[in-house]
Structures are given as structure tokens and as C-alpha cells.
Design an enzyme around this catalytic site. Structure first.
Site, PDB file in Angstrom:
ATOM      1  N   THR A 108      77.050  22.542 -12.390  1.00  0.00           N
ATOM      2  CA  THR A 108      75.729  22.081 -12.816  1.00  0.00           C
ATOM      3  C   THR A 108      75.829  20.997 -13.895  1.00  0.00           C
ATOM      4  OG1 THR A 108      75.512  23.800 -14.511  1.00  0.00           O
ATOM      5  CG2 THR A 108      74.704  24.320 -12.319  1.00  0.00           C
TER       6      THR A 108
ATOM      7  N   ASP B 242      77.006  26.347 -20.162  1.00  0.00           N
ATOM      8  CA  ASP B 242      76.515  26.262 -18.799  1.00  0.00           C
ATOM      9  C   ASP B 242      75.475  25.149 -18.695  1.00  0.00           C
ATOM     10  OD1 ASP B 242      76.543  27.844 -16.186  1.00  0.00           O
ATOM     11  OD2 ASP B 242      74.413  27.582 -16.591  1.00  0.00           O
TER      12      ASP B 242
ATOM     13  N   ASP C 172      78.583  32.486 -12.551  1.00  0.00           N
ATOM     14  CA  ASP C 172      79.277  31.340 -11.955  1.00  0.00           C
ATOM     15  C   ASP C 172      80.472  31.824 -11.127  1.00  0.00           C
ATOM     16  OD1 ASP C 172      77.502  29.972 -13.494  1.00  0.00           O
ATOM     17  OD2 ASP C 172      78.932  28.482 -14.223  1.00  0.00           O
TER      18      ASP C 172
HETATM   19  N1  LIG Z   1      92.678  23.736 -16.486  1.00  0.00           N
HETATM   20  C1  LIG Z   1      91.885  22.725 -16.219  1.00  0.00           C
HETATM   21  N2  LIG Z   1      92.263  21.474 -16.469  1.00  0.00           N
HETATM   22  C2  LIG Z   1      91.458  20.449 -16.204  1.00  0.00           C
HETATM   23  N3  LIG Z   1      90.236  20.552 -15.714  1.00  0.00           N
HETATM   24  C3  LIG Z   1      89.779  21.769 -15.432  1.00  0.00           C
HETATM   25  C4  LIG Z   1      90.565  22.926 -15.673  1.00  0.00           C
HETATM   26  N4  LIG Z   1      89.846  23.990 -15.306  1.00  0.00           N
HETATM   27  C5  LIG Z   1      88.658  23.521 -14.858  1.00  0.00           C
HETATM   28  N5  LIG Z   1      88.614  22.185 -14.921  1.00  0.00           N
HETATM   29  C6  LIG Z   1      87.552  21.266 -14.520  1.00  0.00           C
HETATM   30  O1  LIG Z   1      86.417  21.427 -15.322  1.00  0.00           O
HETATM   31  C7  LIG Z   1      85.279  20.985 -14.593  1.00  0.00           C
HETATM   32  C8  LIG Z   1      84.176  21.988 -14.698  1.00  0.00           C
HETATM   33  O2  LIG Z   1      83.704  22.043 -16.010  1.00  0.00           O
HETATM   34  P1  LIG Z   1      82.442  22.902 -16.381  1.00  0.00           P
HETATM   35  O3  LIG Z   1      82.579  24.246 -15.790  1.00  0.00           O
HETATM   36  O4  LIG Z   1      82.280  22.770 -17.839  1.00  0.00           O
HETATM   37  O5  LIG Z   1      81.264  22.134 -15.704  1.00  0.00           O
HETATM   38  P2  LIG Z   1      80.518  22.365 -14.337  1.00  0.00           P
HETATM   39  O6  LIG Z   1      81.273  23.307 -13.476  1.00  0.00           O
HETATM   40  O7  LIG Z   1      80.202  21.043 -13.787  1.00  0.00           O
HETATM   41  O8  LIG Z   1      79.153  22.987 -14.812  1.00  0.00           O
HETATM   42  P3  LIG Z   1      78.762  24.499 -15.119  1.00  0.00           P
HETATM   43  O9  LIG Z   1      79.975  25.336 -15.084  1.00  0.00           O
HETATM   44  O10 LIG Z   1      78.146  24.408 -16.480  1.00  0.00           O
HETATM   45  O11 LIG Z   1      77.780  24.851 -14.070  1.00  0.00           O
HETATM   46  C9  LIG Z   1      85.704  20.840 -13.150  1.00  0.00           C
HETATM   47  O12 LIG Z   1      85.802  19.483 -12.821  1.00  0.00           O
HETATM   48  C10 LIG Z   1      87.055  21.526 -13.131  1.00  0.00           C
HETATM   49  O13 LIG Z   1      87.913  20.986 -12.164  1.00  0.00           O
HETATM   50 MG   LIG Z   2      81.838  25.266 -14.111  1.00  0.00          MG
END
Ligand SMILES: Nc1ncnc2c1ncn2[C@@H]1O[C@H](COP(=O)(O)OP(=O)(O)OP(=O)(O)O)[C@@H](O)[C@H]1O
Ligand SMILES: [Mg+2]
Length: 552
Positions: free
Chosen positions: A97, A64, A393
Site C-alpha cells: 500500500t 502501514d 499483511d
Molecule cells: N530485506 C529486505 N531488503 C530490501 N528490501 C526489502 C527487504 N524486505 C522487504 N523489502 C522491500 O520493502 C518493500 C516493502 O516495504 P513496505 O512493507 O514498507 O511497503 P509496502 O509493502 O509497499 O506497503 P505496506 O506494507 O505499508 O502496505 C518491498 O519493495 C520489499 O521488497
Molecule cells: Mg509491506
């Protein structure tokens, strides 16, 4: 402010560090980009996790963004700003985030390139702001409107959020729990819905499997029934909430009681017992059969309560008392005498149940049907903690869509589409701001590029393949992070709330432009600094002229 007789004028305290113009900006950009690089590898479903050890030696394993940055304890003021950006994102929408920090870093990187080409920071700032306004409108246009109560859609969004977490293997079950919880507490307002996540109480208990995580229609109190003789279950519970000790209070001062005969001693003890007996009687008289006490309950009172068939628990957390008041409609009273039938709350069932090694009290069928809890289970404490963060989340994104029912496809698809539209828009611009708008579009693509990189694909090949698909009108083509190829993300059901993307663009632009505007950094030396705001920027006016005499 001119120096007299060649003597430099002392303006800043001794030991103060100052950097101006390009140096100040360069340092800030560097610090912000270092933070952004540090979190990059954790983006997306194939992102890495971080193990963080705090000064007490406690270990946190997480993916996260907000948690990682909070635990990293960065020092540089610009790096601290990045931490704040991710916190804002967390507070506003609960997800994205990591993305917001990466985009901020990239906006600053592209700005640095433009400044190398002698584009003035003010031009970049204006261009970025213009690009942000356009990008937000474009997001609104490309997003799909959905039914806020459509469980299938909400589940897709929740699963996408959990896909990138340590506990992704259980995202199906946890998403069902999250969607049910949010829908249960959603309230209609102004033709839409409002969700107050504080209504969902989350309790965690290591042990069992994560699939045993479940939604409870009511509250879970992490306490035991205080006395063995008390009932462990009460139907049609009339609940009293007391914020006072059921004990004989010790006097504040030392006092002496002169006892001369054994009779007097007996009388004294009898009187004490009578007082304790009266406390239990008061509860009975108020027609209360379940008592939750925020303070202690004397052994003797426990015994009398159990004789009256009353179920009681003691030393509850203040937050639990408040939640119970909200859920059961009871009023917390501050003295035993104030307990009354009118102030009592209601629940259809109060029951102590064994959860692994511990016992917990379940309060179900509350007067307020919107009171719900989630009991998180899982192998170890660290796993349960990370499940808690991931569930947070998930609850947030479901709330986001219920409140603002618009979604976009993930895997970087929306970023590529907005970048494409922004480049089209830039075609019509003249002057240097156009360069800034194009830089902004390039910066957004850092998300699909990073996703591709993190899943081991060649980012340059991937991005050009995606761009050409978008040019042909496939607006949801992105990175399939599971099978490591370019794919239609809508078909894969990878959807995210539009507001998460919008908030990331807003916060990242604000943070980047703010850092670009700073051309003077004055840091009072830490040791000698008077009490001032953290970061050591205290006390000095911001816009000092550039050509000051050297500091002494
Ligand atoms: N199956 C998938 N294939 C490709 N990308 C994906 C898949 N599932 C989720 N994502 C992408 O992963 C990204 C989110 O990654 P992550 O949750 O690690 O980071 P975040 O949401 O920016 O931060 P956090 O969850 O730590 O607050 C998004 O851009 C989302 O579209
Ligand atoms: Mg995320």
C-alpha cells in the site's frame, strides 16, 4: 452560453473555485506528489514509522501505508485519490500500500516532465496504458511458479512482508502462525485453492510477550463465565446460541399492580421466580450444557443455570455469535423457548482460561475444523495493535501466494527487471509514446531507489550497480536493506507475491492516468455548498469549455 450586452452570465455559484488546463493538472499532480513524498520515508525494512494523532488525541504508531493515509485525513481531492489507491491495494492484495502510492506519485512526476517538453497528456496516458499491459505480461514471465502448500516458501513471503514492520523482530514466529492459519482454512476449488480470511478470527490481548502469540484451533471469546458457581470447563460441549435477554422484560408503558396483602406480594414474587426458573429449565430440556447469550442474563437465572451445571456467558458481540454459529454448527435462536437440541452446536472443549489479568473463553475442536483464531500478545496496547496490522499483511500475502502461486524477489529486484524489459520494448516503438513507455520504466525504479535511500545508500550508485547486474542476467539483484548493499535477493529469501506487484502497477497506472485526464477542477465553496459528494465537486458537468467568462 454567450454573454448578452456585455453582462457576464452566472453559471457557477458564488464562491466556487475553478481551475482549468495546466493549472488544474499541475495542482492535482502537486497534491498527489506531496502525499507520495510523505510516505516515501516509510518504505522498506529501514523505513521510518509514523506517529499519528487523531482529533480525539488517540495515538497510532504505524508503518502501514493504508493506515497512515487513512489517519492523515487529507483534504485535496487528488490527495484523497491517493488514499483510495492505497485502500484498493489493501482490499485487493493486502500489501504494497505504500509502494502503490509512491509509484503513482512518480508516474505523475515523470508525466509532468514530459508535459514540460510539450508531450500532450493524451499521448502520455496512451503510452502509460500500453506500458502497463506490457509490464503485467513481463511480471508474469519473470515470476517463479511455486507449490501453494510449500510452507517454506510461504514463510519467506510472510517474513518479507513483516521485515518492514515495527514488529519485524518477531517475524519468524508470527510468520509460522500466519502460514499455519492460512493453510488450515484453504479450500480446494477449480484445481487451485481459495482462502477466506474471515474464517480466521484475530483476538488481541496486551500482556506477555509477542512470542506467546499463537494459533488456536477454534474460537476465542473475550468474555468470562457469568457466574462463579458454573463449571469453568465443559468437554463434549452442546452449545446453544441465544439472541434474547434471560430476564423479565419491563413493560414499555408504566403499569401498576395493586397489591393489598402480604400474601399477594409473595405470590407475585413467587411467580416471577418461577418464570426465571423456567428459563433455566428450558436450557436444560434442550440438552444444552454451554449457553452463549447475546443479551443479559438475570442474576437469578445465572444461579439456576449454575445449579444445572450449565456454563454460560452473556452480552456477546454479534460478530462472535455469528462466528460461533459458523464454527460449531449452532443456530442462533431469538427466544428461550426456541432453544432445542437440533439447533445446538458442538465443540470438543469449552474452557475459561486466564489470559494476563483477564479471562477468556476458548471454544476448541469445533464441528467445523476450519474455524481458527489467532491470539495476539505483546507488551503494550500500541504494540499489539501494530502487530495486528502487520499480521493482517502477512495473512494477506500468504493467501495471495496460496491462491496464485507465483512469486518475485523483493528489494526492488522485480521493478528493475521489468523496467529493463520495458526499455527494450520501447526501442521498437516510434513516436512520442515511446517517451511515455520509457518514463513509465523510470517511474518503476522509484521503488529500488527509495529502498536504497532509506537504508542510507547512495541511490545513484546503487541503481547503476543493480542495472548492470540485471543486464548480465541476474534478474533478482536488488537492495539488501538489512546490510545496505546491492545483493541477490533470492539468496536472501526476500520474496513477494507476484499479485502484489501486479496490483500495484495496475492501480498506480489507473490513478495516474485518471488524474492526468482532468483538465478542469470546479470546487463549490464549502460553506455554501448544498449537500453533495465530499470534495466539493458536486453538481457541475465535467467538460466545460475552456474560455468561459469570469465567475461571479
Ligand atoms: N530485506 C529486505 N531488503 C530490501 N528490501 C526489502 C527487504 N524486505 C522487504 N523489502 C522491500 O520493502 C518493500 C516493502 O516495504 P513496505 O512493507 O514498507 O511497503 P509496502 O509493502 O509497499 O506497503 P505496506 O506494507 O505499508 O502496505 C518491498 O519493495 C520489499 O521488497
Ligand atoms: Mg509491506
Amino acid at each position: 452560453m454567450s454573454a448578452q450586452g456585455g453582462q457576464p452570465v452566472l453559471i457557477l455559484k458564488e464562491g466556487t473555485e475553478r481551475s482549468t488546463g495546466r493549472d488544474a493538472r499541475g495542482n492535482n499532480i502537486m497534491a498527489a506528489r506531496i502525499v507520495s513524498e510523505a510516505v516515501k520515508t516509510s518504505l522498506g525494512p529501514k523505513g521510518m514509522d509514523k506517529m499519528l494523532v487523531d482529533s480525539f488525541g488517540d495515538v497510532t504508531i504505524t508503518n502501514d501505508g493504508a493506515t497512515m493515509l487513512k489517519e492523515m485525513d487529507v483534504q485535496h481531492p487528488a490527495a484523497k485519490m491517493m488514499v483510495e489507491v492505497s485502500k484498493t491495494q489493501d482490499d485487493e492484495v493486502g500489501d504494497g500500500t505504500t509502494s502503490v502510492v509512491i509509484i503513482t506519485g512518480e508516474l505523475l512526476g515523470k508525466a509532468a516532465e514530459l508535459m514540460e517538453k510539450k508531450v500532450h497528456p493524451i499521448v502520455i496516458i496512451d503510452g502509460y496504458k500500453q506500458a502497463m499491459d506490457e509490464a503485467l505480461k513481463m511480471l508474469d514471465e519473470i515470476a517463479e511458479k511455486v507449490d501453494p502448500k510449500d510452507k517454506k516458501i510461504l514463510k519467506k513471503v510472510s517474513k518479507t512482508t513483516m521485515a518492514s514492520k515495527l514488529i519485524s523482530g518477531h517475524s519468524d514466529h508470527l510468520s509460522d502462525v500466519a502460514v499455519d492459519a492460512v493453510l488450515q482454512i484453504a479450500e480446494e476449488s477449480n484445481g487451485g485453492y481459495k482462502v477466506d480470511l474471515d474464517m480466521i478470527k484475530v483476538e488481541k490481548k496486551p500482556g506477555a510477550s509477542m512470542t506467546d502469540t499463537r494459533l488456536v484451533n477454534g474460537l476465542i471469546i473475550d468474555k468470562e463465565v457469568v457466574h462463579d458457581g458454573m463449571p469453568k470447563m465443559m468437554k463434549e460441549a452442546r452449545i446453544g446460541l441465544l439472541n434474547a435477554a434471560m430476564e423479565i422484560e419491563k413493560t414499555e408503558f408504566d403499569s401498576k399492580i395493586a397489591i393489598e396483602t402480604p400474601d399477594q406480594m409473595q405470590a407475585y414474587l413467587d411467580q416471577e421466580e418461577q418464570m426465571l426458573r423456567d428459563m433455566a429449565k428450558k436450557v436444560k430440556e434442550a440438552n444444552i450444557n454451554v449457553l452463549f447469550c447475546q443479551k443479559g442474563i438475570d442474576d437469578m437465572v445465572q444461579h439456576f443455570l449454575s445449579r444445572e451445571g450449565i456454563l454460560a456467558a452473556r452480552r456477546l458481540k454479534k460478530s462472535d455469535m455469528e462466528a460461533l454459529a459458523k464454527a460449531t454448527g449452532a443456530k442462533v435462536v431469538n427466544a428461550v423457548e426456541q432453544l432445542s437440541a437440533e439447533d445446538a452446536g458442538y465443540a470438543a472443549l469449552v474452557e475459561e482460561r486466564k489470559v494476563s489479568e483477564d479471562k477468556m473463553i476458548f471454544v476448541e475442536g469445533c464441528r467445523n475444523p476450519k474455524a481458527v483464531s489467532i491470539l495476539i500478545r505483546g507488551g503494550t496496547e500500541r504494540i499489539v495493535d501494530e502487530a495486528d496490522r502487520s499480521l493482517h499483511d502477512a495473512l494477506c500475502v500468504v493467501k495471495d501466494v496460496v491462491e496464485k502461486p507465483m512469486i518475485v524477489a523483493g528489494g526492488g529486484a522485480s521493478e528493475i527487471e521489468v523496467a529493463r524489459l520495458l526499455r527494450d520494448y520501447a526501442e521498437k516503438l516510434v513516436g512520442r509514446e515511446r517517451l511515455a513507455v520509457v518514463a513509465f520504466a523510470d517511474a518503476l525504479e522509484v521503488i529500488p531507489i527509495t529502498l536504497a535511500e532509506n537504508s542510507g545508500m547512495d541511490p545513484i550508485d546503487a541503481i547503476s550497480e543493480m542495472q548492470s547486474a540485471h543486464a548480465k542476467g541476474n534478474k533478482w539483484t536488488g537492495v539488501n536493506g538489512i546490510e545496505n548493499k546491492v545483493d541477490d535477493m533470492a539468496k536472501l529469501n526476500v520474496y513477494e507475491p507476484m499479485v502484489v506487484k501486479a496490483q500495484a502497477i495496475k492501480s498506480a497506472t489507473e490513478a495516474a492516468t485518471m488524474l492526468l485526464k482532468i483538465d478542469d477542477m470546479i470546487a463549490v465553496s464549502k460553506m455554501r455548498a448544498p449537500a453533495g459528494p465530499p470534495g466539493g465537486m458536486g453538481g457541475m458537468p465535467g467538460g466545460m469549455p475552456g474560455g468561459m467568462p469570469p465567475m461571479m
